[in-house]
Motif scaffolding. Structure first.
Motif, PDB file in Angstrom:
ATOM      1  N   THR A  71       0.915  -1.082  -0.007  1.00 44.95           N
ATOM      2  CA  THR A  71      -0.166  -0.023   0.051  1.00 44.95           C
ATOM      3  C   THR A  71       0.714   1.339   0.017  1.00 44.95           C
ATOM      4  N   LEU A  72       1.990   1.220   0.807  1.00 39.96           N
ATOM      5  CA  LEU A  72       2.804   2.521   0.950  1.00 39.96           C
ATOM      6  C   LEU A  72       3.627   2.651  -0.565  1.00 39.96           C
ATOM      7  N   LEU A  73       3.839   1.657  -1.130  1.00 42.14           N
ATOM      8  CA  LEU A  73       4.550   1.680  -2.445  1.00 42.14           C
ATOM      9  C   LEU A  73       3.725   2.164  -3.401  1.00 42.14           C
ATOM     10  N   MET A  74       2.430   1.890  -3.487  1.00 40.78           N
ATOM     11  CA  MET A  74       1.334   2.842  -4.139  1.00 40.78           C
ATOM     12  C   MET A  74       1.406   4.019  -3.971  1.00 40.78           C
ATOM     13  N   VAL A  75       1.249   4.379  -2.688  1.00 44.33           N
ATOM     14  CA  VAL A  75       1.213   5.999  -2.315  1.00 44.33           C
ATOM     15  C   VAL A  75       2.614   6.578  -2.687  1.00 44.33           C
ATOM     16  N   LEU A  76       3.776   5.860  -2.686  1.00 46.12           N
ATOM     17  CA  LEU A  76       5.018   6.440  -3.051  1.00 46.12           C
ATOM     18  C   LEU A  76       5.069   6.681  -4.639  1.00 46.12           C
ATOM     19  N   ASP A  77       4.412   5.731  -5.193  1.00 45.10           N
ATOM     20  CA  ASP A  77       4.131   5.964  -6.966  1.00 45.10           C
ATOM     21  C   ASP A  77       3.673   7.255  -7.010  1.00 45.10           C
ATOM     22  N   GLN A  78       2.485   7.368  -6.429  1.00 49.82           N
ATOM     23  CA  GLN A  78       1.564   8.579  -6.595  1.00 49.82           C
ATOM     24  C   GLN A  78       2.239   9.652  -6.372  1.00 49.82           C
ATOM     25  N   GLN A  79       2.977   9.933  -5.120  1.00 52.14           N
ATOM     26  CA  GLN A  79       3.774  11.226  -4.895  1.00 52.14           C
ATOM     27  C   GLN A  79       4.889  11.601  -5.905  1.00 52.14           C
ATOM     28  N   LEU A 136       6.977  24.522 -10.365  1.00 51.29           N
ATOM     29  CA  LEU A 136       7.853  23.422  -9.726  1.00 51.29           C
ATOM     30  C   LEU A 136       7.807  23.361  -8.158  1.00 51.29           C
ATOM     31  N   LEU A 137       7.441  24.621  -7.630  1.00 49.35           N
ATOM     32  CA  LEU A 137       7.299  24.755  -6.218  1.00 49.35           C
ATOM     33  C   LEU A 137       6.654  23.597  -5.277  1.00 49.35           C
ATOM     34  N   PRO A 138       5.495  23.354  -5.833  1.00 52.22           N
ATOM     35  CA  PRO A 138       4.562  22.402  -5.124  1.00 52.22           C
ATOM     36  C   PRO A 138       5.268  20.966  -5.443  1.00 52.22           C
ATOM     37  N   ALA A 139       6.192  20.603  -6.060  1.00 53.67           N
ATOM     38  CA  ALA A 139       6.901  19.474  -6.031  1.00 53.67           C
ATOM     39  C   ALA A 139       7.724  19.003  -4.873  1.00 53.67           C
ATOM     40  N   GLU A 140       8.013  20.260  -4.127  1.00 52.19           N
ATOM     41  CA  GLU A 140       8.650  19.976  -2.931  1.00 52.19           C
ATOM     42  C   GLU A 140       8.028  19.223  -1.915  1.00 52.19           C
ATOM     43  N   ARG A 141       6.731  19.342  -1.766  1.00 52.82           N
ATOM     44  CA  ARG A 141       5.867  18.773  -0.860  1.00 52.82           C
ATOM     45  C   ARG A 141       5.884  17.350  -1.211  1.00 52.82           C
ATOM     46  N   HIS A 142       5.890  17.205  -2.446  1.00 50.07           N
ATOM     47  CA  HIS A 142       5.637  15.739  -3.014  1.00 50.07           C
ATOM     48  C   HIS A 142       6.769  14.884  -2.785  1.00 50.07           C
ATOM     49  N   CYS A 143       7.900  15.775  -3.073  1.00 53.31           N
ATOM     50  CA  CYS A 143       9.431  15.048  -2.719  1.00 53.31           C
ATOM     51  C   CYS A 143       9.617  14.675  -1.421  1.00 53.31           C
TER      52      CYS A 143
END
Length: 77
Positions: A9-17, A44-51
């Protein structure tokens, strides 16, 4: 019903991020390629949160895996 492990499940969420960060990076690249650097950076700024979230998920996944392995190894002794 399938029995999905927490790691799966966590790998799926990691993939989405990571996918979300990748889409933002591509959009930022496209803006930069047209010469609009301000738009590129703003995009690009919102990518910081995803990373950051991806990095945290990565650490949790590895930690869960290591603790599960340690429990199995410890249980065999």
């Amino acid at each position: 019903m399938t029995n999905t492990s927490p790691i799966t499940t966590l790998l799926m969420v990691l993939d989405q991020q990571l996918l979300a960060a990748s889409h933002l990076a591509k959009s930022a690249y496209e803006a930069a390629a047209t010469g609009d650097i301000n738009l590129a950076i703003g995009t690009l700024l919102p990518a910081e949160r995803h990373c950051e979230e991806a990095a945290a998920l990565y650490r949790v996944i590895l930690s869960l895996h290591r603790s599960t392995r340690a429990d199995r190894i410890g249980g065999l002794s």
